[in-house]
Write an enzyme that holds these catalytic residues in place. Structure first.
Site, short mmCIF file in Angstrom:
data_model
loop_
_atom_site.label_atom_id
_atom_site.label_comp_id
_atom_site.label_asym_id
_atom_site.label_seq_id
_atom_site.Cartn_x
_atom_site.Cartn_y
_atom_site.Cartn_z
N HIS A 38 28.08 47.24 40.82
CA HIS A 38 26.91 46.52 41.31
C HIS A 38 26.57 46.93 42.73
O HIS A 38 27.46 47.27 43.51
CB HIS A 38 27.17 45.01 41.30
CG HIS A 38 26.76 44.33 40.03
ND1 HIS A 38 25.87 43.29 39.99
CD2 HIS A 38 27.11 44.57 38.74
CE1 HIS A 38 25.69 42.90 38.74
NE2 HIS A 38 26.44 43.66 37.96
N GLY A 105 20.93 48.90 32.82
CA GLY A 105 20.82 48.37 34.17
C GLY A 105 20.05 47.08 34.31
O GLY A 105 19.47 46.55 33.37
N GLU A 106 20.05 46.57 35.55
CA GLU A 106 19.32 45.36 35.91
C GLU A 106 18.50 45.64 37.17
O GLU A 106 18.93 46.38 38.06
CB GLU A 106 20.28 44.19 36.21
CG GLU A 106 21.27 43.89 35.11
CD GLU A 106 22.59 44.63 35.31
OE1 GLU A 106 22.82 45.18 36.42
OE2 GLU A 106 23.37 44.66 34.37
N ASN A 109 20.12 45.44 40.76
CA ASN A 109 20.81 46.56 41.40
C ASN A 109 19.93 47.78 41.58
O ASN A 109 20.06 48.52 42.57
CB ASN A 109 22.03 46.95 40.58
CG ASN A 109 23.02 45.82 40.46
OD1 ASN A 109 23.49 45.29 41.45
ND2 ASN A 109 23.33 45.44 39.23
#
Length: 318
Positions: A38, A105-106, A109
């Protein structure tokens, strides 16, 4: 037979603490390690976010356990060429005991480098191309690539392990699961979902390994443990795609006010009931997982490892 590993949380702990937890995990009888990757924690209460590749370098000297990222996003914040170099070096340091877990992913981040956050279908398309690039580089040959999302020009990894790094793909819905089956060396998910495993197997997963993870909050006072889990990880109970699209820890904190203490209590095993902990992990084993990684929420890591070493892991290995 299902194996049991420990999940190192970079969102909750600094680098030195993570290395010490890895040592304790090995002493307690866990057989492998996951580590999160992260840039931000999910909320300010968690309070940490060390650079995962530096921590992995330290883990290589501190433990003999295999290590896997759970998971790295090699598409936006870090170019797949650089991710491949980091993964190859990690595999060399760990004498081949490294697997690269990847996902789409997000925003939490990935948006730190700016630009739009693509929709899910585009992110999965980017992930597939990134894996193609990384696999080419793991061969140790010069690579040039001109694709839809990435350009690679005359790149060669000079430090590579004897065998290419295995890439496991994370999936939480049918489309991602099918992608994992088609292009992954293994499958990563965090719910004991036998149907997802069956979809992975049918889609080409065959005999590839399936890895799962869960969080618990061990403590002698169950109510206090529930409060700790709610304070630190209420975000895990947010519905739908919020975990992928909210951009900052502040937004997760705002959304998590909607998550009740009772929701967390019903979703996370808290307290020191041995049977409850055994049942939580056994649910994953019964669903067909090859490895289950458990993470202790909160600061009482030593108490957790003593509890699992003496009371939980012996039952799971019977």
């Amino acid at each position: 037979m299902t194996e049991y590993g420990y999940f190192l949380s970079c969102e909750e702990h600094g680098p030195r603490d993570l290395v010490e937890q890895a040592r304790m995990a090995e002493q307690a009888g866990f057989t492998s390690l996951w580590i999160s990757d992260h840039f931000h924690p999910w909320n300010d209460e968690q309070g940490q976010s060390p650079f995962v590749w530096s921590v992995i370098g330290a883990l290589a000297e501190a433990t003999s356990l295999p290590v896997e990222t759970a998971v790295t996003c090699p598409t936006k914040r870090v170019h797949p060429v650089i991710t491949a170099q980091a993964a190859a070096t990690s595999a060399v340091l760990l004498d081949g005991r490294f697997r690269l877990g990847v996902g789409s992913g997000e925003a939490l981040n990935e948006q730190v480098v700016g630009g739009e956050w693509p929709q899910t279908s585009v992110r999965l398309e980017m992930l597939e191309e990134a894996i193609q690039v990384m696999r080419s580089l793991f061969e140790g040959k010069e690579v040039s690539h001109h694709g839809k999302h990435y350009t690679v020009q005359n790149a060669r990894l000079y430090t590579v392990p004897e065998e290419p790094v295995r890439i496991d793909v994370s999936g939480f819905g049918p489309t991602a699961t099918e992608l994992a089956a088609r292009i992954g060396d293994g499958f990563i998910t965090v719910a004991p979902d036998a149907d997802a495993i069956e979809r992975f197997r049918r889609g080409g997963g065959g005999g590839k390994p399936v890895h799962g993870g869960l969080k618990v909050c061990w403590g002698t006072d169950k109510e206090e443990a529930i409060s700790t889990a709610h304070r630190l990880w209420a975000n895990e109970q947010l519905p739908g795609e919020l975990g992928q699209v909210l951009p900052t820890p502040r937004h997760f904190e705002q959304a998590s006010t909607l998550v009740t203490r009772d929701q967390v209590a019903s979703a996370v095993t808290c307290g020191d009931d041995v049977d409850a902990h055994v049942a939580a992990l056994s649910e994953y084993a019964n669903a067909g997982f090859d490895t289950v990684y458990v993470n202790q929420i909160g600061q009482d890591q030593r108490g957790f490892f003593d509890f699992y070493r003496t009371k939980v892991l012996p039952q799971l290995k019977d």
